[in-house]
Design a protein around this motif. Structure first.
Motif, PDB file in Angstrom:
ATOM      1  N   LEU A 172      20.438   5.907  13.820  1.00  0.00           N
ATOM      2  CA  LEU A 172      19.138   6.504  13.450  1.00  0.00           C
ATOM      3  C   LEU A 172      18.719   5.629  12.095  1.00  0.00           C
ATOM      4  O   LEU A 172      17.425   5.571  11.714  1.00  0.00           O
ATOM      5  CB  LEU A 172      19.301   7.708  13.221  1.00  0.00           C
ATOM      6  N   GLU A 173      19.641   5.252  11.276  1.00  0.00           N
ATOM      7  CA  GLU A 173      19.134   4.719   9.732  1.00  0.00           C
ATOM      8  C   GLU A 173      18.674   3.505  10.070  1.00  0.00           C
ATOM      9  O   GLU A 173      17.642   3.312   9.119  1.00  0.00           O
ATOM     10  CB  GLU A 173      20.361   4.719   9.060  1.00  0.00           C
ATOM     11  N   ASP A 174      18.872   2.566  10.971  1.00  0.00           N
ATOM     12  CA  ASP A 174      18.382   1.486  11.139  1.00  0.00           C
ATOM     13  C   ASP A 174      17.008   1.541  11.862  1.00  0.00           C
ATOM     14  O   ASP A 174      15.998   0.745  11.472  1.00  0.00           O
ATOM     15  CB  ASP A 174      19.236   0.513  12.088  1.00  0.00           C
ATOM     16  N   VAL A 175      17.061   2.587  12.771  1.00  0.00           N
ATOM     17  CA  VAL A 175      15.432   3.044  13.175  1.00  0.00           C
ATOM     18  C   VAL A 175      14.349   3.372  12.250  1.00  0.00           C
ATOM     19  O   VAL A 175      13.482   2.711  12.116  1.00  0.00           O
ATOM     20  CB  VAL A 175      15.550   4.197  14.113  1.00  0.00           C
ATOM     21  N   VAL A 176      14.786   4.155  11.160  1.00  0.00           N
ATOM     22  CA  VAL A 176      14.135   4.646  10.193  1.00  0.00           C
ATOM     23  C   VAL A 176      13.740   3.342   9.204  1.00  0.00           C
ATOM     24  O   VAL A 176      12.676   3.096   8.780  1.00  0.00           O
ATOM     25  CB  VAL A 176      14.853   5.810   9.335  1.00  0.00           C
ATOM     26  N   SER A 177      14.639   2.589   9.082  1.00  0.00           N
ATOM     27  CA  SER A 177      14.437   1.312   8.104  1.00  0.00           C
ATOM     28  C   SER A 177      13.306   0.379   8.915  1.00  0.00           C
ATOM     29  O   SER A 177      12.535  -0.252   8.110  1.00  0.00           O
ATOM     30  CB  SER A 177      15.631   0.568   7.760  1.00  0.00           C
ATOM     31  N   ALA A 178      13.562   0.361  10.124  1.00  0.00           N
ATOM     32  CA  ALA A 178      12.548  -0.501  10.784  1.00  0.00           C
ATOM     33  C   ALA A 178      11.205   0.059  10.727  1.00  0.00           C
ATOM     34  O   ALA A 178      10.112  -0.667  10.752  1.00  0.00           O
ATOM     35  CB  ALA A 178      12.906  -0.488  12.398  1.00  0.00           C
ATOM     36  N   LEU A 179      10.932   1.408  11.093  1.00  0.00           N
ATOM     37  CA  LEU A 179       9.701   1.981  10.971  1.00  0.00           C
ATOM     38  C   LEU A 179       9.108   1.718   9.604  1.00  0.00           C
ATOM     39  O   LEU A 179       7.723   1.482   9.410  1.00  0.00           O
ATOM     40  CB  LEU A 179       9.814   3.558  11.214  1.00  0.00           C
ATOM     41  N   LEU A 180       9.894   1.995   8.536  1.00  0.00           N
ATOM     42  CA  LEU A 180       9.555   1.545   7.210  1.00  0.00           C
ATOM     43  C   LEU A 180       8.927   0.263   6.725  1.00  0.00           C
ATOM     44  O   LEU A 180       7.826   0.141   6.167  1.00  0.00           O
ATOM     45  CB  LEU A 180      10.362   2.123   6.185  1.00  0.00           C
ATOM     46  N   ALA A 181       9.617  -0.827   7.414  1.00  0.00           N
ATOM     47  CA  ALA A 181       9.641  -2.120   7.232  1.00  0.00           C
ATOM     48  C   ALA A 181       7.980  -2.314   7.970  1.00  0.00           C
ATOM     49  O   ALA A 181       7.267  -3.336   7.613  1.00  0.00           O
ATOM     50  CB  ALA A 181      10.399  -3.076   7.988  1.00  0.00           C
ATOM     51  N   MET A 182       7.782  -1.743   9.143  1.00  0.00           N
ATOM     52  CA  MET A 182       6.653  -2.075   9.860  1.00  0.00           C
ATOM     53  C   MET A 182       5.543  -1.348   9.323  1.00  0.00           C
ATOM     54  O   MET A 182       4.521  -1.774   9.115  1.00  0.00           O
ATOM     55  CB  MET A 182       6.509  -1.216  11.247  1.00  0.00           C
ATOM     56  N   ALA A 183       5.695  -0.392   8.362  1.00  0.00           N
ATOM     57  CA  ALA A 183       4.567   0.460   7.743  1.00  0.00           C
ATOM     58  C   ALA A 183       4.304  -0.666   6.374  1.00  0.00           C
ATOM     59  O   ALA A 183       3.139  -0.666   6.096  1.00  0.00           O
ATOM     60  CB  ALA A 183       4.779   1.741   7.288  1.00  0.00           C
ATOM     61  N   ASP A 184       5.248  -1.204   5.793  1.00  0.00           N
ATOM     62  CA  ASP A 184       5.045  -2.200   4.568  1.00  0.00           C
ATOM     63  C   ASP A 184       4.536  -2.983   4.717  1.00  0.00           C
ATOM     64  O   ASP A 184       3.812  -3.544   3.940  1.00  0.00           O
ATOM     65  CB  ASP A 184       6.832  -2.140   3.873  1.00  0.00           C
ATOM     66  N   ARG A 185       4.837  -3.495   5.912  1.00  0.00           N
ATOM     67  CA  ARG A 185       4.182  -5.039   6.325  1.00  0.00           C
ATOM     68  C   ARG A 185       2.756  -4.936   6.968  1.00  0.00           C
ATOM     69  O   ARG A 185       2.329  -5.882   7.468  1.00  0.00           O
ATOM     70  CB  ARG A 185       5.278  -5.800   7.214  1.00  0.00           C
ATOM     71  N   SER A 186       2.437  -3.619   6.928  1.00  0.00           N
ATOM     72  CA  SER A 186       1.211  -3.473   8.013  1.00  0.00           C
ATOM     73  C   SER A 186       1.469  -4.175   9.563  1.00  0.00           C
ATOM     74  O   SER A 186       0.379  -4.858   9.809  1.00  0.00           O
ATOM     75  CB  SER A 186      -0.072  -3.735   7.251  1.00  0.00           C
ATOM     76  N   VAL A 187       2.361  -3.997  10.107  1.00  0.00           N
ATOM     77  CA  VAL A 187       2.655  -4.623  11.258  1.00  0.00           C
ATOM     78  C   VAL A 187       1.655  -4.241  12.339  1.00  0.00           C
ATOM     79  O   VAL A 187       1.223  -2.992  12.544  1.00  0.00           O
ATOM     80  CB  VAL A 187       4.131  -4.347  11.856  1.00  0.00           C
ATOM     81  N   ARG A 188       1.108  -4.961  13.254  1.00  0.00           N
ATOM     82  CA  ARG A 188       0.387  -4.958  14.387  1.00  0.00           C
ATOM     83  C   ARG A 188       1.232  -5.227  15.675  1.00  0.00           C
ATOM     84  O   ARG A 188       2.148  -6.234  15.662  1.00  0.00           O
ATOM     85  CB  ARG A 188      -0.807  -5.748  14.264  1.00  0.00           C
ATOM     86  N   GLY A 189       0.867  -4.859  16.823  1.00  0.00           N
ATOM     87  CA  GLY A 189       1.523  -5.274  18.268  1.00  0.00           C
ATOM     88  C   GLY A 189       2.873  -4.471  18.129  1.00  0.00           C
ATOM     89  O   GLY A 189       3.172  -3.563  17.787  1.00  0.00           O
ATOM     90  N   VAL A 190       3.587  -4.919  19.026  1.00  0.00           N
ATOM     91  CA  VAL A 190       4.996  -4.295  19.612  1.00  0.00           C
ATOM     92  C   VAL A 190       6.126  -5.053  18.788  1.00  0.00           C
ATOM     93  O   VAL A 190       6.091  -6.385  18.520  1.00  0.00           O
ATOM     94  CB  VAL A 190       5.035  -4.266  21.246  1.00  0.00           C
ATOM     95  N   VAL A 191       7.027  -3.899  18.228  1.00  0.00           N
ATOM     96  CA  VAL A 191       8.399  -4.614  17.736  1.00  0.00           C
ATOM     97  C   VAL A 191       9.488  -3.761  18.484  1.00  0.00           C
ATOM     98  O   VAL A 191       9.495  -2.695  18.648  1.00  0.00           O
ATOM     99  CB  VAL A 191       8.446  -4.223  16.225  1.00  0.00           C
TER     100      VAL A 191
END
Length: 269
Positions: A184-203
């Motif tokens: 779960l902690e790795d999932v939260v880290s991934a979501l925060l990284a996607m927000a921080d980098r303004s990611v588009r598309g699928v990860v």
């Protein structure tokens, strides 16, 4: 990065932990209650769409479609957000015959299988987010998420929680079942990284490694637990998930066997 975050499904497994981390980081978090349509009339900042059904999706197919597609459709129609991160699932790869799947792999669904309502509703939610948000949408495809906090859902989570209570475990599964597990902690880290980098598309938010129940059971046995399985089925393994894009965001998920070993060592210390 901080700002306004709107979390749909903030009382759920992932949403609750995500909200706690965002709050600790200084974000202003808004967690609308289920059924609160007032959110469509306000600015939502970065939206984390964590709402959905998991274990009871087959018993509640119409609620599943509502949670995975209908609500996000209304949210996108309102359009008052900076970025929308929609939580989906690597289960969408289960219909593929290929041994490895990445984010660009075309998906295949059996329309006559009633259990595919979950997959198809997630796929529709993904389509809306990726094609109707004017470039502001992203999708996080989550593998099997686990944690050892009390009441954490999912097969491995329940296994780990039970291990804190007893050294004798009888599991309603087979040692041959294979899954990709991510903490779960790795999932939260991934979501925060996607927000921080303004990611588009699928990860793909996964460990990138398939692990059998039997392999995990061996770690329990080595640590002094007794583990039994009620079944012996050998279902086909799902495709291995490519996580190159996740790693490029700076997220390196902990291997599940290392995490389980460390958890059990903590119980015996």
């Amino acid at each position: 990065m901080t700002g306004l975050a709107t979390i749909l499904g903030a009382t759920g497994f992932v949403g609750r932990r995500l909200r706690a981390r965002l709050t600790a980081m200084g974000w202003d978090t808004y967690a609308p209650a289920k059924g609160d349509t007032s959110l469509f009339g306000r600015d939502m900042g970065v939206v984390f769409y964590c709402a959905g059904l998991t274990a009871d999706y087959d018993r509640r197919p119409f609620d599943t479609v509502e949670a995975h597609a209908s609500l996000v459709n209304e949210l996108v129609r309102a359009g008052r957000f900076e970025q929308l991160i929609y939580l989906s699932s690597t289960r969408l790869y289960d219909g593929l015959a290929a041994p490895v799947a990445d984010e660009a792999t075309p998906l295949v669904f059996d329309l006559l299988d009633p259990r595919r309502t979950y997959d198809l509703s997630k796929a529709l939610g993904e389509n809306i987010v990726l094609t109707r948000t004017e470039g502001r949408g992203a999708v996080a495809r989550l593998a099997n998420v686990y944690d050892w906090e009390l009441e954490s859902p999912g097969f491995l989570s329940q296994w780990l929680v039970e291990a804190a209570r007893t050294r004798g475990l009888e599991l309603a599964s087979s040692p041959h079942v294979v899954r990709d597990y991510i903490h779960l902690e790795d999932v939260v880290s991934a979501l925060l990284a996607m927000a921080d980098r303004s990611v588009r598309g699928v990860v793909n938010v996964a460990s990138g490694e398939l692990t059998s129940n039997g392999e995990i059971a061996n770690i329990f046995l080595q640590a002094g637990w007794r583990v039994g399985f009620s079944g012996d089925a050998s279902p086909p393994a799902p495709p291995q998930v490519d996580i190159a894009r996740l790693r490029a965001l700076g997220v390196a998920p902990a291997p599940v066997k290392d995490a389980v070993r460390g958890y059990l060592q903590g119980l015996t210390a």
